[in-house]
Design a protein around this motif. Sequence first.
Motif, PDB file in Angstrom:
ATOM      1  N   GLY A   1      19.747  67.646 -27.233  1.00 12.78           N
ATOM      2  CA  GLY A   1      19.701  66.400 -26.380  1.00 12.78           C
ATOM      3  C   GLY A   1      19.018  66.655 -25.112  1.00 12.78           C
ATOM      4  N   TYR A   2      18.126  67.683 -24.932  1.00 19.02           N
ATOM      5  CA  TYR A   2      17.189  67.801 -24.009  1.00 19.02           C
ATOM      6  C   TYR A   2      16.154  66.665 -23.960  1.00 19.02           C
ATOM      7  CZ  TYR A   2      19.397  72.495 -23.647  1.00 19.02           C
ATOM      8  OH  TYR A   2      20.157  73.744 -23.379  1.00 19.02           O
ATOM      9  N   HIS A   3      15.472  66.696 -22.880  1.00 20.25           N
ATOM     10  CA  HIS A   3      14.252  65.710 -22.912  1.00 20.25           C
ATOM     11  C   HIS A   3      13.070  66.574 -23.516  1.00 20.25           C
ATOM     12  CE1 HIS A   3      16.377  63.104 -20.432  1.00 20.25           C
ATOM     13  NE2 HIS A   3      16.286  63.791 -19.213  1.00 20.25           N
ATOM     14  N   LEU A   4      12.821  67.666 -23.559  1.00 18.47           N
ATOM     15  CA  LEU A   4      11.893  68.390 -24.191  1.00 18.47           C
ATOM     16  C   LEU A   4      12.414  69.437 -25.176  1.00 18.47           C
ATOM     17  CD1 LEU A   4       8.954  68.996 -24.753  1.00 18.47           C
ATOM     18  CD2 LEU A   4       8.964  70.470 -22.730  1.00 18.47           C
ATOM     19  N   GLU A   5      12.325  69.372 -26.248  1.00 19.44           N
ATOM     20  CA  GLU A   5      12.899  70.035 -27.539  1.00 19.44           C
ATOM     21  C   GLU A   5      12.217  71.006 -28.260  1.00 19.44           C
ATOM     22  OE1 GLU A   5      17.021  67.454 -28.332  1.00 19.44           O
ATOM     23  OE2 GLU A   5      14.926  66.776 -28.939  1.00 19.44           O
ATOM     24  N   ILE A   6      12.476  72.144 -28.468  1.00 20.87           N
ATOM     25  CA  ILE A   6      11.496  73.072 -29.499  1.00 20.87           C
ATOM     26  C   ILE A   6      12.467  73.194 -30.869  1.00 20.87           C
ATOM     27  CG2 ILE A   6      10.553  75.015 -29.883  1.00 20.87           C
ATOM     28  CD1 ILE A   6      10.074  75.158 -26.781  1.00 20.87           C
ATOM     29  N   ASP A   7      11.538  73.018 -32.033  1.00 22.47           N
ATOM     30  CA  ASP A   7      12.192  73.225 -33.356  1.00 22.47           C
ATOM     31  C   ASP A   7      11.105  73.551 -34.089  1.00 22.47           C
ATOM     32  OD1 ASP A   7      13.420  73.067 -35.684  1.00 22.47           O
ATOM     33  OD2 ASP A   7      13.631  70.872 -36.005  1.00 22.47           O
ATOM     34  N   GLY A   8      11.246  75.077 -34.201  1.00 20.67           N
ATOM     35  CA  GLY A   8      10.322  75.885 -35.175  1.00 20.67           C
ATOM     36  C   GLY A   8       8.883  76.053 -34.483  1.00 20.67           C
ATOM     37  N   GLY A   9       7.804  75.410 -35.119  1.00 20.97           N
ATOM     38  CA  GLY A   9       6.467  75.336 -34.586  1.00 20.97           C
ATOM     39  C   GLY A   9       6.125  73.884 -34.099  1.00 20.97           C
ATOM     40  N   SER A  10       7.278  73.231 -33.632  1.00 18.59           N
ATOM     41  CA  SER A  10       7.117  71.781 -33.082  1.00 18.59           C
ATOM     42  C   SER A  10       7.947  71.600 -31.842  1.00 18.59           C
ATOM     43  CB  SER A  10       7.284  70.701 -34.110  1.00 18.59           C
ATOM     44  OG  SER A  10       6.565  70.864 -35.293  1.00 18.59           O
ATOM     45  N   ALA A  11       7.346  70.667 -30.856  1.00 22.26           N
ATOM     46  CA  ALA A  11       8.274  70.441 -29.877  1.00 22.26           C
ATOM     47  C   ALA A  11       8.221  68.826 -29.788  1.00 22.26           C
ATOM     48  CB  ALA A  11       7.633  70.999 -28.542  1.00 22.26           C
ATOM     49  N   PHE A  12       9.179  68.486 -29.022  1.00 27.04           N
ATOM     50  CA  PHE A  12       9.510  67.010 -29.055  1.00 27.04           C
ATOM     51  C   PHE A  12       9.961  66.524 -27.606  1.00 27.04           C
ATOM     52  CE2 PHE A  12      10.369  68.620 -33.279  1.00 27.04           C
ATOM     53  CZ  PHE A  12       9.810  67.649 -34.062  1.00 27.04           C
ATOM     54  N   TRP A  13       9.055  65.704 -27.132  1.00 27.62           N
ATOM     55  CA  TRP A  13       9.166  65.129 -25.893  1.00 27.62           C
ATOM     56  C   TRP A  13       9.580  63.746 -25.722  1.00 27.62           C
ATOM     57  CZ3 TRP A  13       5.112  63.678 -21.692  1.00 27.62           C
ATOM     58  CH2 TRP A  13       5.753  63.354 -20.509  1.00 27.62           C
ATOM     59  N   ASN A  14      10.625  63.259 -24.936  1.00 29.30           N
ATOM     60  CA  ASN A  14      11.053  61.884 -25.133  1.00 29.30           C
ATOM     61  C   ASN A  14      10.422  61.086 -24.006  1.00 29.30           C
ATOM     62  OD1 ASN A  14      12.549  62.542 -22.924  1.00 29.30           O
ATOM     63  ND2 ASN A  14      14.457  62.175 -23.657  1.00 29.30           N
ATOM     64  N   GLY A  15       9.530  61.561 -23.140  1.00 33.82           N
ATOM     65  CA  GLY A  15       8.731  61.042 -21.984  1.00 33.82           C
ATOM     66  C   GLY A  15       9.409  60.840 -20.900  1.00 33.82           C
ATOM     67  N   LYS A  16      10.579  61.421 -20.837  1.00 34.54           N
ATOM     68  CA  LYS A  16      11.382  61.299 -19.300  1.00 34.54           C
ATOM     69  C   LYS A  16      11.303  62.703 -18.380  1.00 34.54           C
ATOM     70  CE  LYS A  16      14.912  58.255 -21.025  1.00 34.54           C
ATOM     71  NZ  LYS A  16      16.543  58.011 -20.988  1.00 34.54           N
ATOM     72  N   ASN A  17      11.409  62.460 -17.258  1.00 32.89           N
ATOM     73  CA  ASN A  17      11.075  63.542 -16.297  1.00 32.89           C
ATOM     74  C   ASN A  17      12.452  64.159 -16.135  1.00 32.89           C
ATOM     75  OD1 ASN A  17      12.345  61.855 -14.630  1.00 32.89           O
ATOM     76  ND2 ASN A  17      10.149  61.413 -13.678  1.00 32.89           N
ATOM     77  N   LEU A  18      12.447  65.039 -15.184  1.00 32.49           N
ATOM     78  CA  LEU A  18      13.906  65.870 -14.858  1.00 32.49           C
ATOM     79  C   LEU A  18      14.758  65.022 -14.259  1.00 32.49           C
ATOM     80  CD1 LEU A  18      12.117  69.099 -13.212  1.00 32.49           C
ATOM     81  CD2 LEU A  18      13.055  68.814 -15.593  1.00 32.49           C
ATOM     82  N   ALA A  19      14.222  63.873 -13.323  1.00 36.19           N
ATOM     83  CA  ALA A  19      15.200  62.842 -12.948  1.00 36.19           C
ATOM     84  C   ALA A  19      15.620  61.964 -13.944  1.00 36.19           C
ATOM     85  CB  ALA A  19      14.664  62.094 -11.737  1.00 36.19           C
ATOM     86  N   ASN A  20      15.358  62.049 -15.447  1.00 36.37           N
ATOM     87  CA  ASN A  20      15.782  61.240 -16.322  1.00 36.37           C
ATOM     88  C   ASN A  20      15.379  59.889 -16.416  1.00 36.37           C
ATOM     89  OD1 ASN A  20      17.483  61.022 -18.833  1.00 36.37           O
ATOM     90  ND2 ASN A  20      19.098  59.890 -17.680  1.00 36.37           N
ATOM     91  N   ASN A  21      13.983  59.850 -15.808  1.00 39.70           N
ATOM     92  CA  ASN A  21      13.223  58.440 -15.730  1.00 39.70           C
ATOM     93  C   ASN A  21      12.128  58.388 -16.754  1.00 39.70           C
ATOM     94  OD1 ASN A  21      14.997  57.346 -13.686  1.00 39.70           O
ATOM     95  ND2 ASN A  21      13.951  58.603 -12.277  1.00 39.70           N
ATOM     96  N   THR A  22      11.772  57.479 -17.437  1.00 38.25           N
ATOM     97  CA  THR A  22      10.555  57.347 -18.235  1.00 38.25           C
ATOM     98  C   THR A  22       9.430  57.711 -17.282  1.00 38.25           C
ATOM     99  OG1 THR A  22      11.582  56.021 -19.874  1.00 38.25           O
ATOM    100  CG2 THR A  22       9.277  56.171 -19.731  1.00 38.25           C
ATOM    101  N   VAL A  23       8.374  58.477 -17.647  1.00 37.18           N
ATOM    102  CA  VAL A  23       7.196  58.442 -16.787  1.00 37.18           C
ATOM    103  C   VAL A  23       6.458  57.528 -16.885  1.00 37.18           C
ATOM    104  CG1 VAL A  23       7.262  61.189 -17.399  1.00 37.18           C
ATOM    105  CG2 VAL A  23       5.895  59.678 -18.637  1.00 37.18           C
TER     106      VAL A  23
END
Length: 780
Positions: A732-754
């Motif tokens: 459930g993190y905004h930026l997550e790592i899975d093996g050799g890939s990472a996934f970002w949902n486009g949100k910042n630390l304040a939970n707002n879309t950049v």
Amino acid sequence: MKQKALLIIVVLFVGLTQAQNYSALWQGYYSYLNIKDTSRSENKIYAAAENAVFTYDVNTFEIEKISSIQGLSGEIISTIHYSQDYGMLLIGYENGLIEIVIDGEEDVLTIVDILDKPTIPPTSKKINHFNEYNGQVYIAADFGISVYDLSRLEFGDTYYIGPGGSQIQVKQTTVRDDYIFAACYDGVGLKRALVASDNLIDYQQWQSLATGNFVGVQEHMGAVFAIRANRRVYNVVGNALTELAQLNHMVLDLKSNDDYLVITTANDVYAYDVDFNVIAQATFNEEVETSFTAASVHSGFLYIGTQHNGVLKTALTDGVSFEQLHPDGPLLNNTFAIEAYSNNLWVTYGDYTLTYNPSPLRSRGVSHLRNETWANIPYDSLLSARNLNKIVINPFNEDQVFISSFNDGLLEINNNVPTVLYNETNSGLESLIIPTNPNIKSIRQSASKFDSNGVLWTMTGRVARPLKSYDPTTGQWQGYDFTSLIPDALGGEWGYSDLDISSNGTKWIGGYNYGLIGFNNTNGVQLKNLSTEEGNMSNNFVTSLAVDKNDRVWVGTISGLRVLYNSTGFFTDNVQVEEIVILENGQPSELLYQQFVSDIEVDGANNKWIGVMGAGLFYFSSDGQETIFHFTKDNSPLPSNNIIDVSIDASNGRVYIATDKGLLSYGSGSSGTKEDFEDAFVYPNPVRPDFNMVEKKIKIRGLPENVNIKITDIEGNLVAEAQSNVNMRYKGYHLEIDGGSAFWNGKNLANNTVASGVYLIMLTDLDALETKVLKLMVVR
């Protein structure tokens, strides 16, 4: 005008549910070659394959697929009907299920009334035919006739019209003038009743016109035609039958399209006028090598369903030259084994039995998916290799593939061309030897694996030296004797399910009688096993195994899962395998207790994909303590809960899943780790306004195993941060790592879309202390 019912009302009716569309993350790879039925609309031909449907637009020539990915059940289809008035495709199944695909609607409506009806035996629920009349559909089934209202999407009465009101097989119905006619089996013959009667549930209202078995009855341009199982065709006038002809073969399908009465047999399709004159005929062509199953006429063309070639299109004036119509796909749905590597997927249809019996021998082709295009290699090109099963792709040459034959040896394929069949005459492979009949030849190849040096290791059943190595670069073969462990070469061990290799060169082998077998010849030969009586094995029949990134050996059996944690001490220590204990509702329990584990695969994040017969597909965390996903027929497009095989394409993280009813893939997005940042990239780049960052995620590929990622704006302000084994995927993190890939949902630390702008992605390898910076443009 189409009289489509409102979906907001539809879902309120009992027995009617909506099936989800899964096309965002899943892909289906069904075979569309075996056609069960055809239907037509104003501008389309509908063709039902075994458990999926495709449409062919007669004007644009476009082909579209409808499968479990779009919400179909994946069960075996028996008949279809398109309602022009209501814009609905009705799909009937052998188990009594009915599904409705409504034009313009994404979800599929599922009707379970017949499927769930307890008074009808499960073996008598097959849907045989849909007959639409005045907004009602008369459903001919193996129990009788049910009525379904298309305007209200609800069932009416059910008619049991056998002797004394018993359930009988009704193959087809039709309506002419004031009467509904029913073609029946079970010796009941042809019946009719007044269609407007309010008491059709009374079997005595149904008049018998003839006895025997009738396969079809169809109204055509004011006349009624009926066909017996003995191939005799009749014209029905009043309550009398007049014989018109006796066909050469059993009638499989009877329809009325345009001005034609269409009769289909295995070898011929006939188009008749109302006076039963043959206007057109299509005849079996030896070059086609198939049998006909059903046919429809549209705009001067015959569209003929076949058993092996999809739909054949031919002009009514032709009938001998055909155009094949079907979506791209594999040869069959009953897959035996799959293997994925670098945007390649190979499929075989073997097989051998659970007890490693090759009979009956299967003479089937193989299928190859490359860059979303299928190439099917027919059996007659496979150098007579039968029972093709396990597949291995050369990691140093992805165009070279080896496929085991559980009777004839090992088949080598190069660039989609079978080149060599290795057997006892041209290789180190050996046939089993039966002392009482030494002339029998059977080379029972199964599990294979390439090691890191490009040497192929492969297993042969029922021989003294079951483990063979083959170096494709030198052509050298070598065999390894197992008689110190398995004294009876012929009867001691029947076959080998799987083979994997640890980083220290140990070969791990799944046996039928001898459980988990370990072999290492690095410093002398070491050979040992763990079976039921020793080592805490749940069963001596090992069905699958996998070595994870920590050199732990995961072992699947027909009755559970075990893990060998101390693989390096296997030959020297008194080791045991261990069950995985999890907390379930606060109580400790064994993971996959007594389950038939069919396959185990390890992904780029060291997580485990485990297929189970009867229970679907599990995705576990690296230690097995957390269930990330559990896919079944109820929450995914899986057509069956029987998982036959699983394979992961490490280059893109796509998980391929073979079931006993078809092949699918799930876009997990994870991938294998890299040694450095040389191939690291981010996509999509730029991120455009129409891209949904929250749902689809921005992906960063080509990462090492232990990495830190910081994302900042152009001014250096921290936007997101992740680290391997901390910000793991599915947490459930905004930026997550899975093996050799990472996934970002486009949100910042304040939970707002950049906002729009340039963002810097700073990558740090925490082991090698190397860094790399990627630039990403976001346009909102």
